[in-house]
Motif scaffolding. Structure first.
Motif, PDB file in Angstrom:
ATOM      1  N   SER A   6      -2.313  14.573  -5.495  1.00  7.36           N
ATOM      2  CA  SER A   6      -2.367  15.482  -7.405  1.00  7.36           C
ATOM      3  C   SER A   6      -2.596  13.747  -7.593  1.00  7.36           C
ATOM      4  CB  SER A   6      -0.588  15.418  -6.936  1.00  7.36           C
ATOM      5  OG  SER A   6       0.487  15.031  -6.809  1.00  7.36           O
ATOM      6  N   ARG A   7      -2.262  13.491  -8.722  1.00  6.66           N
ATOM      7  CA  ARG A   7      -2.923  12.225  -9.183  1.00  6.66           C
ATOM      8  C   ARG A   7      -0.703  11.474  -9.570  1.00  6.66           C
ATOM      9  NH1 ARG A   7      -7.349  12.467 -13.818  1.00  6.66           N
ATOM     10  NH2 ARG A   7      -7.936  14.248 -13.245  1.00  6.66           N
ATOM     11  N   GLU A   8      -0.091  12.021  -9.119  1.00  5.47           N
ATOM     12  CA  GLU A   8       1.319  11.245  -9.499  1.00  5.47           C
ATOM     13  C   GLU A   8       1.199  10.568  -8.241  1.00  5.47           C
ATOM     14  OE1 GLU A   8       1.430  15.270  -9.905  1.00  5.47           O
ATOM     15  OE2 GLU A   8       0.841  14.119 -11.993  1.00  5.47           O
ATOM     16  N   GLU A   9       0.373  10.529  -7.040  1.00  4.81           N
ATOM     17  CA  GLU A   9       0.249  10.112  -5.650  1.00  4.81           C
ATOM     18  C   GLU A   9       0.095   7.989  -5.865  1.00  4.81           C
ATOM     19  OE1 GLU A   9      -0.236  13.296  -2.272  1.00  4.81           O
ATOM     20  OE2 GLU A   9       0.040  13.807  -3.626  1.00  4.81           O
ATOM     21  N   TYR A  10      -1.651   8.055  -6.867  1.00  3.09           N
ATOM     22  CA  TYR A  10      -2.026   6.679  -6.948  1.00  3.09           C
ATOM     23  C   TYR A  10      -2.215   6.288  -8.531  1.00  3.09           C
ATOM     24  CZ  TYR A  10      -5.743  10.303  -7.814  1.00  3.09           C
ATOM     25  OH  TYR A  10      -6.500  11.809  -8.369  1.00  3.09           O
ATOM     26  N   PRO A  88       6.656  -3.053   0.248  1.00 12.18           N
ATOM     27  CA  PRO A  88       5.727  -3.268  -0.406  1.00 12.18           C
ATOM     28  C   PRO A  88       4.706  -3.806   0.167  1.00 12.18           C
ATOM     29  CG  PRO A  88       7.636  -3.835  -1.094  1.00 12.18           C
ATOM     30  CD  PRO A  88       7.669  -3.534   0.064  1.00 12.18           C
ATOM     31  N   LEU A  89       2.955  -3.149   0.160  1.00 14.60           N
ATOM     32  CA  LEU A  89       1.866  -4.134   0.098  1.00 14.60           C
ATOM     33  C   LEU A  89       0.884  -4.731  -0.865  1.00 14.60           C
ATOM     34  CD1 LEU A  89       0.798  -1.133   2.703  1.00 14.60           C
ATOM     35  CD2 LEU A  89       1.855  -3.709   3.382  1.00 14.60           C
ATOM     36  N   ALA A  90       0.607  -5.634  -0.544  1.00 18.32           N
ATOM     37  CA  ALA A  90      -0.164  -6.654  -1.716  1.00 18.32           C
ATOM     38  C   ALA A  90      -1.362  -5.739  -2.147  1.00 18.32           C
ATOM     39  CB  ALA A  90       0.491  -8.427  -1.384  1.00 18.32           C
ATOM     40  N   GLY A  91      -2.079  -6.254  -3.128  1.00 24.25           N
ATOM     41  CA  GLY A  91      -3.520  -5.942  -3.435  1.00 24.25           C
ATOM     42  C   GLY A  91      -4.093  -7.466  -2.502  1.00 24.25           C
ATOM     43  N   TYR A  92      -5.570  -7.078  -2.954  1.00 24.28           N
ATOM     44  CA  TYR A  92      -6.314  -7.994  -2.718  1.00 24.28           C
ATOM     45  C   TYR A  92      -7.246  -8.133  -4.164  1.00 24.28           C
ATOM     46  CZ  TYR A  92     -10.141  -4.534  -1.777  1.00 24.28           C
ATOM     47  OH  TYR A  92     -11.339  -4.359  -1.454  1.00 24.28           O
ATOM     48  N   ARG A 136       3.674  10.853   3.097  1.00 24.97           N
ATOM     49  CA  ARG A 136       4.324   9.620   2.865  1.00 24.97           C
ATOM     50  C   ARG A 136       3.152   8.734   1.666  1.00 24.97           C
ATOM     51  NH1 ARG A 136       4.882   9.659   9.210  1.00 24.97           N
ATOM     52  NH2 ARG A 136       6.929  10.564   9.569  1.00 24.97           N
ATOM     53  N   ILE A 137       4.871   8.015   0.866  1.00 25.96           N
ATOM     54  CA  ILE A 137       4.463   7.462  -0.148  1.00 25.96           C
ATOM     55  C   ILE A 137       4.934   6.121   0.132  1.00 25.96           C
ATOM     56  CG2 ILE A 137       4.725   7.043  -2.710  1.00 25.96           C
ATOM     57  CD1 ILE A 137       4.751   9.974  -2.423  1.00 25.96           C
ATOM     58  N   GLY A 138       3.978   5.308  -0.096  1.00 21.99           N
ATOM     59  CA  GLY A 138       4.574   3.727  -0.279  1.00 21.99           C
ATOM     60  C   GLY A 138       4.119   2.803  -1.331  1.00 21.99           C
ATOM     61  N   THR A 139       4.903   1.857  -1.216  1.00 19.58           N
ATOM     62  CA  THR A 139       4.287   1.537  -2.568  1.00 19.58           C
ATOM     63  C   THR A 139       2.724   0.140  -1.941  1.00 19.58           C
ATOM     64  OG1 THR A 139       6.881   1.066  -3.014  1.00 19.58           O
ATOM     65  CG2 THR A 139       5.359  -0.805  -3.919  1.00 19.58           C
ATOM     66  N   ALA A 140       2.049  -0.136  -2.669  1.00 16.77           N
ATOM     67  CA  ALA A 140       1.028  -1.358  -2.363  1.00 16.77           C
ATOM     68  C   ALA A 140       0.616  -1.361  -3.710  1.00 16.77           C
ATOM     69  CB  ALA A 140      -0.263  -0.394  -1.597  1.00 16.77           C
ATOM     70  N   ASN A 141      -0.459  -3.248  -4.084  1.00 18.38           N
ATOM     71  CA  ASN A 141      -0.309  -3.488  -5.381  1.00 18.38           C
ATOM     72  C   ASN A 141       0.921  -3.000  -6.211  1.00 18.38           C
ATOM     73  OD1 ASN A 141      -2.347  -4.891  -5.948  1.00 18.38           O
ATOM     74  ND2 ASN A 141      -3.035  -3.001  -7.331  1.00 18.38           N
ATOM     75  N   ASP A 142       2.405  -2.820  -6.194  1.00 20.54           N
ATOM     76  CA  ASP A 142       3.037  -2.225  -7.550  1.00 20.54           C
ATOM     77  C   ASP A 142       3.177  -1.267  -7.558  1.00 20.54           C
ATOM     78  OD1 ASP A 142       3.847  -5.369  -6.584  1.00 20.54           O
ATOM     79  OD2 ASP A 142       2.695  -6.331  -8.249  1.00 20.54           O
ATOM     80  N   ALA A 147      -0.451   7.942   1.726  1.00 20.78           N
ATOM     81  CA  ALA A 147      -1.385   7.798   2.678  1.00 20.78           C
ATOM     82  C   ALA A 147      -2.574   8.604   2.605  1.00 20.78           C
ATOM     83  CB  ALA A 147      -0.847   8.616   4.218  1.00 20.78           C
ATOM     84  N   ARG A 148      -2.485  10.100   1.393  1.00 26.56           N
ATOM     85  CA  ARG A 148      -3.887  10.633   1.735  1.00 26.56           C
ATOM     86  C   ARG A 148      -4.520  10.677   0.398  1.00 26.56           C
ATOM     87  NH1 ARG A 148      -0.879  16.826   0.525  1.00 26.56           N
ATOM     88  NH2 ARG A 148       0.188  15.533  -1.651  1.00 26.56           N
ATOM     89  N   ALA A 149      -3.908   9.584  -0.387  1.00 25.27           N
ATOM     90  CA  ALA A 149      -4.631   9.345  -1.271  1.00 25.27           C
ATOM     91  C   ALA A 149      -5.648   8.104  -1.033  1.00 25.27           C
ATOM     92  CB  ALA A 149      -3.553   8.715  -2.751  1.00 25.27           C
ATOM     93  N   LEU A 150      -4.681   7.524  -0.157  1.00 22.05           N
ATOM     94  CA  LEU A 150      -5.351   6.544   0.109  1.00 22.05           C
ATOM     95  C   LEU A 150      -7.206   6.752   1.123  1.00 22.05           C
ATOM     96  CD1 LEU A 150      -2.232   3.906   1.401  1.00 22.05           C
ATOM     97  CD2 LEU A 150      -4.737   2.883  -0.453  1.00 22.05           C
TER      98      LEU A 150
END
Length: 172
Positions: A6-10, A88-92, A136-142, A147-150
């Protein structure tokens, strides 16, 4: 198999990639991309892989290298999040990645081999995920991301760049 995120996942930024992905299973889509991309790249002459369509733009080899680098980053994030890691995972910065790469010195066949290896590793990772892990939901790029969105971002990012490749690199 996971449902479409869903759009809330990214972040809204990623809709440009997720929105390009079809309705088939994401694993089937990524598997088909592996085959079609490898076939398309294998037909490109080495000389053409050094082409830049404008000053300051990447060569075709660099674009393919960027697709692989981005997939590595997104798959790493996916692994951490799918395993329940809440760090939390950093951006690049894609331009910093490219300036530190040596894709331009590689042969096209080496770039293709790298792409194939990265995609196969991603597929192996995805095939081993439980239904719970996909969600599962985590944090990347703040920002929160699932996982599925990725996985959808990986597929859509490649689709985005294939349009650029076809329009700017293969049509000249």
């Amino acid at each position: 198999m996971p449902q479409r995120p869903s759009r809330e996942e990214y972040l809204p930024y990623y809709e440009q990639y997720v929105g390009l992905v079809g309705e088939e299973s994401i694993i089937e889509i990524l598997t088909k991309q592996l085959t079609s991309t490898t076939e398309l790249l294998s037909d490109i002459p080495e000389q053409q892989s050094n082409y830049r369509y404008a000053e300051g733009k990447w060569t075709l080899k660099e674009v393919i290298g960027h697709i692989s680098d981005n997939e590595r980053v997104m798959a790493y994030r996916l692994l951490r999040i799918a395993r329940g890691d809440q760090t939390p995972l950093a951006g690049y910065d894609q331009d910093e990645f490219m300036s530190g790469s040596s894709f331009q010195e590689w042969t096209l066949s080496q770039v293709i081999e790298d792409y194939i290896s990265v995609r196969k590793a991603t597929l192996t990772l995805l095939r081993g995920l439980s239904e719970e892990a996909w969600q599962r939901i985590g944090t990347a790029n703040d920002a929160p991301i699932s996982a599925r969105a990725l996985a959808y971002i990986i597929a859509g990012h490649e689709l985005h760049h294939w349009k650029v490749i076809q329009d700017q690199y293969l049509s000249h």
